[in-house]
Scaffold this motif. Structure first.
Motif, PDB file in Angstrom:
ATOM      1  N   LEU A  77       0.801  -1.174   0.172  1.00 24.57           N
ATOM      2  CA  LEU A  77      -0.081  -0.131  -0.113  1.00 24.57           C
ATOM      3  C   LEU A  77       0.877   1.297  -0.021  1.00 24.57           C
ATOM      4  CD1 LEU A  77      -2.806  -0.928   2.568  1.00 24.57           C
ATOM      5  CD2 LEU A  77      -2.904  -0.894   0.071  1.00 24.57           C
ATOM      6  N   ALA A  78       2.199   0.998   0.510  1.00 24.72           N
ATOM      7  CA  ALA A  78       2.809   2.416   0.714  1.00 24.72           C
ATOM      8  C   ALA A  78       4.192   2.163   0.235  1.00 24.72           C
ATOM      9  CB  ALA A  78       2.769   2.770   2.185  1.00 24.72           C
ATOM     10  N   PRO A  79       4.665   1.657  -1.254  1.00 20.34           N
ATOM     11  CA  PRO A  79       5.920   1.298  -1.768  1.00 20.34           C
ATOM     12  C   PRO A  79       7.055   2.051  -1.349  1.00 20.34           C
ATOM     13  CG  PRO A  79       4.533   2.193  -3.450  1.00 20.34           C
ATOM     14  CD  PRO A  79       3.617   2.048  -2.150  1.00 20.34           C
ATOM     15  N   ALA A 133       3.128  -1.301 -11.859  1.00 20.30           N
ATOM     16  CA  ALA A 133       1.952  -1.939 -11.526  1.00 20.30           C
ATOM     17  C   ALA A 133       2.002  -3.030 -10.800  1.00 20.30           C
ATOM     18  CB  ALA A 133       1.485  -2.198 -12.951  1.00 20.30           C
ATOM     19  N   ILE A 134       1.252  -3.194  -9.722  1.00 22.55           N
ATOM     20  CA  ILE A 134       1.227  -4.467  -8.815  1.00 22.55           C
ATOM     21  C   ILE A 134       0.098  -5.150  -9.078  1.00 22.55           C
ATOM     22  CG2 ILE A 134       1.277  -4.902  -6.476  1.00 22.55           C
ATOM     23  CD1 ILE A 134       2.639  -2.665  -5.790  1.00 22.55           C
ATOM     24  N   LYS A 135       0.136  -6.294  -9.283  1.00 21.44           N
ATOM     25  CA  LYS A 135      -1.243  -7.183  -9.388  1.00 21.44           C
ATOM     26  C   LYS A 135      -1.066  -8.339  -8.162  1.00 21.44           C
ATOM     27  CE  LYS A 135      -2.154  -7.106 -14.277  1.00 21.44           C
ATOM     28  NZ  LYS A 135      -3.765  -6.669 -14.153  1.00 21.44           N
ATOM     29  N   LEU A 136      -2.140  -8.837  -7.751  1.00 19.14           N
ATOM     30  CA  LEU A 136      -2.125  -9.984  -6.862  1.00 19.14           C
ATOM     31  C   LEU A 136      -3.072 -11.075  -7.360  1.00 19.14           C
ATOM     32  CD1 LEU A 136      -2.954  -7.521  -3.626  1.00 19.14           C
ATOM     33  CD2 LEU A 136      -0.900  -8.677  -4.407  1.00 19.14           C
ATOM     34  N   LYS A 137      -2.392 -12.283  -7.265  1.00 16.86           N
ATOM     35  CA  LYS A 137      -3.011 -13.350  -7.964  1.00 16.86           C
ATOM     36  C   LYS A 137      -3.502 -14.337  -6.995  1.00 16.86           C
ATOM     37  CE  LYS A 137      -2.398 -16.917 -11.208  1.00 16.86           C
ATOM     38  NZ  LYS A 137      -1.365 -18.087 -11.460  1.00 16.86           N
ATOM     39  N   PHE A 145      -5.844  -9.591 -10.068  1.00 17.45           N
ATOM     40  CA  PHE A 145      -6.254  -8.272  -9.932  1.00 17.45           C
ATOM     41  C   PHE A 145      -5.445  -7.163  -9.933  1.00 17.45           C
ATOM     42  CE2 PHE A 145      -8.563 -11.756  -8.181  1.00 17.45           C
ATOM     43  CZ  PHE A 145      -9.940 -11.663  -8.580  1.00 17.45           C
ATOM     44  N   ASN A 146      -5.753  -6.044 -10.227  1.00 18.89           N
ATOM     45  CA  ASN A 146      -4.896  -5.002  -9.943  1.00 18.89           C
ATOM     46  C   ASN A 146      -4.812  -4.689  -8.309  1.00 18.89           C
ATOM     47  OD1 ASN A 146      -4.133  -4.198 -12.487  1.00 18.89           O
ATOM     48  ND2 ASN A 146      -6.188  -3.045 -12.926  1.00 18.89           N
ATOM     49  N   ARG A 147      -3.674  -4.217  -7.903  1.00 27.15           N
ATOM     50  CA  ARG A 147      -3.601  -3.798  -6.411  1.00 27.15           C
ATOM     51  C   ARG A 147      -4.770  -3.077  -5.923  1.00 27.15           C
ATOM     52  NH1 ARG A 147      -0.291   0.132  -4.284  1.00 27.15           N
ATOM     53  NH2 ARG A 147      -1.135   1.249  -5.947  1.00 27.15           N
ATOM     54  N   ASP A 148      -4.935  -1.954  -6.581  1.00 27.50           N
ATOM     55  CA  ASP A 148      -6.169  -0.843  -6.206  1.00 27.50           C
ATOM     56  C   ASP A 148      -7.591  -1.702  -5.897  1.00 27.50           C
ATOM     57  OD1 ASP A 148      -4.154   0.995  -5.999  1.00 27.50           O
ATOM     58  OD2 ASP A 148      -4.719   2.036  -7.894  1.00 27.50           O
ATOM     59  N   VAL A 150      -8.159  -4.665  -5.292  1.00 24.72           N
ATOM     60  CA  VAL A 150      -8.109  -5.576  -4.250  1.00 24.72           C
ATOM     61  C   VAL A 150      -8.263  -4.650  -2.911  1.00 24.72           C
ATOM     62  CG1 VAL A 150      -7.042  -7.333  -2.888  1.00 24.72           C
ATOM     63  CG2 VAL A 150      -6.921  -7.398  -5.601  1.00 24.72           C
ATOM     64  N   ALA A 151      -7.440  -3.430  -2.843  1.00 22.41           N
ATOM     65  CA  ALA A 151      -7.203  -2.694  -1.688  1.00 22.41           C
ATOM     66  C   ALA A 151      -8.687  -2.046  -1.415  1.00 22.41           C
ATOM     67  CB  ALA A 151      -6.149  -2.020  -1.925  1.00 22.41           C
ATOM     68  N   GLU A 152      -9.369  -1.830  -2.347  1.00 18.96           N
ATOM     69  CA  GLU A 152     -10.384  -0.980  -2.159  1.00 18.96           C
ATOM     70  C   GLU A 152     -11.540  -1.793  -1.543  1.00 18.96           C
ATOM     71  OE1 GLU A 152     -12.642  -0.933  -6.383  1.00 18.96           O
ATOM     72  OE2 GLU A 152     -11.675   0.952  -5.858  1.00 18.96           O
ATOM     73  N   LEU A 153     -11.563  -3.000  -1.520  1.00 16.39           N
ATOM     74  CA  LEU A 153     -12.637  -3.807  -1.102  1.00 16.39           C
ATOM     75  C   LEU A 153     -12.822  -3.656   0.410  1.00 16.39           C
ATOM     76  CD1 LEU A 153     -12.467  -7.000  -3.291  1.00 16.39           C
ATOM     77  CD2 LEU A 153     -14.156  -5.094  -3.327  1.00 16.39           C
ATOM     78  N   ARG A 154     -11.745  -3.586   1.381  1.00 16.43           N
ATOM     79  CA  ARG A 154     -11.938  -3.678   2.827  1.00 16.43           C
ATOM     80  C   ARG A 154     -11.632  -2.266   3.281  1.00 16.43           C
ATOM     81  NH1 ARG A 154      -8.759  -8.114   5.564  1.00 16.43           N
ATOM     82  NH2 ARG A 154      -9.796  -6.949   7.288  1.00 16.43           N
TER      83      ARG A 154
END
Ligand code: CTP
Ligand code: ZN
Length: 154
Positions: A77-79, A133-137, A145-148, A150-154
């Motif tokens: 979240l904070a590279p 670009a960070i993706k999470l599999k 999925f794009n990091r964003d 995934v991050a916006e869900l919680r």
């Protein structure tokens, strides 16, 4: 110390300072990694002026030392954050963050058909990064999925 040079958030005697969090990401970092779920004092600064970033967020947790593993998870979240360890008011260690290879439990899978959404299994993602670009599999449904998103869900 002149008024200009005073810290924007009170110095701590012992613990961890997560500095250079992008402005507006601080609350998310706090919540996703549950940094506030402690008996120790936590102070936060939001939208602080920063010469490097323009504005930044910052989190200070007393008496807790954030280890390298957790620090690297924060990089999702904070590279460009810096994690400082403070002892007796001095910075004794500065961790530069490297993206972790995987992240468990922190995020929710965006795929509503994913087994992690209906069964009590912990989420688990492999981190794939190409340039910025960070993706999470997802380990379970194998979708990326794009990091964003995934991050916006919680
Ligand atoms: N800090 C703190 N309590 C202390 C010492 C430092 O809260 N007793 C905080 C500072 O406010 C800063 C961070 O820890 O946010 C890192 O401190 P320091 O390395 O002294 O600051 P900088 O040189 O500005 O750090 P950087 O080079 O990473 O920007
Ligand atoms: Zn999934």
């Amino acid at each position: 110390m002149s008024k200009e040079n005073q810290l924007q958030v009170e110095a701590i005697k012992q613990g961890s300072v997560i500095d250079h969090i992008p402005a507006h990401a601080g609350i998310k970092v706090l919540r996703l990694f549950e940094l506030h779920k402690t008996q120790n004092k936590v102070t936060i600064g939001l939208n602080l002026p920063s010469s490097a970033l323009g504005h930044k967020d910052l989190i200070k947790i007393e008496n807790v030392f954030i280890d390298e593993d957790l620090a690297n998870q924060l990089a999702l979240l904070a590279p460009n954050a810096t994690v400082n360890q403070i002892e007796d008011y001095e910075v004794v260690k500065k961790l530069q963050l490297n993206l972790p290879q995987r992240v468990d439990r922190v995020f929710q899978c965006p795929n509503s058909n994913c087994i992690t959404r209906t069964e009590p299994v912990a989420s688990s993602f492999t981190v794939v990064s190409k340039g910025d670009a960070i993706k999470l599999k997802c380990k379970y449904c194998e979708k990326a999925f794009n990091r964003d998103s995934v991050a916006e869900l919680r």
